[in-house]
Scaffold this active site. Structure first.
Site, PDB file in Angstrom:
ATOM      1  N   ASP A  59       8.985   4.158   2.081  1.00  0.00           N
ATOM      2  CA  ASP A  59       8.733   3.504   3.369  1.00  0.00           C
ATOM      3  C   ASP A  59       7.715   4.299   4.174  1.00  0.00           C
ATOM      4  O   ASP A  59       7.670   5.526   4.086  1.00  0.00           O
ATOM      5  CB  ASP A  59      10.063   3.386   4.137  1.00  0.00           C
ATOM      6  CG  ASP A  59       9.982   2.380   5.268  1.00  0.00           C
ATOM      7  OD1 ASP A  59       8.987   1.629   5.338  1.00  0.00           O
ATOM      8  OD2 ASP A  59      10.925   2.351   6.084  1.00  0.00           O
TER       9      ASP A  59
ATOM     10  N   HIS B 291      -0.879   1.058   1.552  1.00  0.00           N
ATOM     11  CA  HIS B 291      -0.242   0.739   0.266  1.00  0.00           C
ATOM     12  C   HIS B 291      -1.005   1.404  -0.892  1.00  0.00           C
ATOM     13  O   HIS B 291      -0.406   1.869  -1.854  1.00  0.00           O
ATOM     14  CB  HIS B 291      -0.181  -0.780   0.073  1.00  0.00           C
ATOM     15  CG  HIS B 291       0.703  -1.464   1.083  1.00  0.00           C
ATOM     16  ND1 HIS B 291       1.946  -0.976   1.428  1.00  0.00           N
ATOM     17  CD2 HIS B 291       0.527  -2.594   1.828  1.00  0.00           C
ATOM     18  CE1 HIS B 291       2.494  -1.769   2.349  1.00  0.00           C
ATOM     19  NE2 HIS B 291       1.648  -2.745   2.609  1.00  0.00           N
TER      20      HIS B 291
ATOM     21  N   LEU C 256      10.952   9.658 -19.477  1.00  0.00           N
ATOM     22  CA  LEU C 256      11.415   9.244 -18.149  1.00  0.00           C
ATOM     23  C   LEU C 256      11.403   7.720 -18.139  1.00  0.00           C
ATOM     24  O   LEU C 256      10.468   7.104 -18.663  1.00  0.00           O
ATOM     25  CB  LEU C 256      10.462   9.770 -17.063  1.00  0.00           C
ATOM     26  CG  LEU C 256      10.703   9.244 -15.644  1.00  0.00           C
ATOM     27  CD1 LEU C 256      11.964   9.869 -15.025  1.00  0.00           C
ATOM     28  CD2 LEU C 256       9.500   9.549 -14.729  1.00  0.00           C
TER      29      LEU C 256
HETATM   30  C1  FPP Z   1       6.990   0.102   2.739  1.00  0.00           C
HETATM   31  O1  FPP Z   1       6.050   0.487   3.696  1.00  0.00           O
HETATM   32  C2  FPP Z   1       6.339  -0.071   1.461  1.00  0.00           C
HETATM   33  C3  FPP Z   1       6.191  -1.273   0.845  1.00  0.00           C
HETATM   34  C4  FPP Z   1       6.656  -2.542   1.421  1.00  0.00           C
HETATM   35  C5  FPP Z   1       5.487  -1.402  -0.429  1.00  0.00           C
HETATM   36  C6  FPP Z   1       5.613  -0.239  -1.370  1.00  0.00           C
HETATM   37  C7  FPP Z   1       4.394  -0.195  -2.186  1.00  0.00           C
HETATM   38  C8  FPP Z   1       3.806   0.907  -2.654  1.00  0.00           C
HETATM   39  C9  FPP Z   1       4.384   2.244  -2.509  1.00  0.00           C
HETATM   40  C10 FPP Z   1       2.483   0.866  -3.329  1.00  0.00           C
HETATM   41  C11 FPP Z   1       2.456  -0.002  -4.530  1.00  0.00           C
HETATM   42  C12 FPP Z   1       3.293   0.527  -5.605  1.00  0.00           C
HETATM   43  C13 FPP Z   1       3.063   0.267  -6.889  1.00  0.00           C
HETATM   44  C14 FPP Z   1       3.975   0.778  -7.907  1.00  0.00           C
HETATM   45  C15 FPP Z   1       1.905  -0.509  -7.313  1.00  0.00           C
HETATM   46  P1  FPP Z   1       5.832  -0.428   4.964  1.00  0.00           P
HETATM   47  O2  FPP Z   1       4.652  -1.302   4.714  1.00  0.00           O
HETATM   48  O3  FPP Z   1       7.075  -1.181   5.297  1.00  0.00           O
HETATM   49  O4  FPP Z   1       5.519   0.652   6.046  1.00  0.00           O
HETATM   50  P2  FPP Z   1       5.817   0.612   7.609  1.00  0.00           P
HETATM   51  O5  FPP Z   1       7.318   0.479   7.761  1.00  0.00           O
HETATM   52  O6  FPP Z   1       5.297   1.904   8.104  1.00  0.00           O
HETATM   53  O7  FPP Z   1       5.087  -0.581   8.160  1.00  0.00           O
END
Ligand code: FPP
Length: 252
Positions: A27, A44, A138
């Site tokens: 997050d 992202h 893994l």
């Molecule tokens: C949460 O941050 C993260 C996500 C909704 C997406 C997670 C994606 C990745 C880590 C990158 C892609 C991964 C792969 C494996 C291709 P948020 O957007 O909710 O952050 P915020 O709460 O600060 O707005």
């Protein structure tokens, strides 16, 4: 699973057993991007780099299973532009990483409800799963289009169907029958859950499997999360006493 010894620059990490299964709620990508005055997509993209880093850290630490919450069922309600960029990133990740992951013997599986996904994204998922199928150093579970409650609904339906077909007696249903219809069937429950970005919630993640999991919350935003942060979480886990609802072993 491979049981070959794993070496790490932090050898003290291996003096005590490391968690076999680590789950992560990644997050803070959006907040990281805002702090850098960048569009959310860049958060992202930086988050994808952190995924690479943590996979390598997990191998170094000797973790066997790493489960990453990459896209929730609720994330389908984000703006279309953001969903498209996350899906594009997932395709890019799958195609860009699959050979290196196979060479490092890291297996990737995608768990969740893939039916709402576009065909090219599902094809890329199939390619990375196929390329890494025989790897055993893994196991990385990417949880995509996943939520704990949706998984439980799928599981309840699967069990109800078995009862309806006369394969299972209602009164005979046990925890192991529920385990057997979860997306994570065959895997041990997470020993450790890490959530980044200073939020103290489970957010509909692995509701069945986290029953006795140790929780580690860190203020670090996901794109800034490094293998050192992972090692710190593992060390904190190693200092905890897990009782699974029983009394401490010394007094039992
Ligand atoms: C949460 O941050 C993260 C996500 C909704 C997406 C997670 C994606 C990745 C880590 C990158 C892609 C991964 C792969 C494996 C291709 P948020 O957007 O909710 O952050 P915020 O709460 O600060 O707005």
């Amino acid at each position: 699973m491979s049981d070959s010894p794993v070496t790490s620059p932090d050898s003290d990490l291996h003096d005590v057993p490391v968690p076999r299964h680590v789950a992560v709620i990644m997050d803070g990508n959006g907040r990281w991007a805002r702090e850098q005055a960048l569009p959310r997509q860049e958060g992202h993209r930086a988050g994808m780099e952190a995924v690479r880093e943590v996979i390598h850290g997990a191998v170094e630490a000797g973790v066997e299973i790493l489960t990453l919450f990459a896209f929730s069922t609720e994330n389908w309600f984000r703006p279309e532009e953001e969903i498209l960029s996350l899906m594009a990133l997932l395709r890019l990740y799958a195609d860009q990483e699959k050979d290196e992951l196979r060479d490092r013997s890291i297996r990737v599986r995608v768990l969740g409800d893939l039916t709402p996904m576009a065909e090219p994204v599902r094809d890329a998922i199939r390619r990375i799963e196929d390329a890494t199928r025989d790897c055993d150093r893994l196991l990385v579970n990417l949880m995509i289009s996943y939520s704990g409650r949706a998984e439980l609904v799928r599981a309840v339906r699967a069990l109800a169907e078995r009862v309806q077909r006369g394969e299972l007696e209602l009164d005979a249903i046990e925890e192991s029958d529920v385990d057997a219809v979860m997306d994570t069937r065959g895997l041990p429950d997470p020993d450790l859950l890490i959530r980044t970005s200073g939020e103290f919630r489970i957010s509909n993640f692995m509701l069945w499997q986290l029953a006795y999991t140790e929780l580690h919350f860190t203020p670090v935003l996901w794109p800034d999360f490094t293998r050192e942060h992972l090692f710190e979480a593992v060390r904190e886990f190693q200092r905890r006493e897990r009782r699974f609802g029983r009394v401490p072993s010394a007094t039992s």
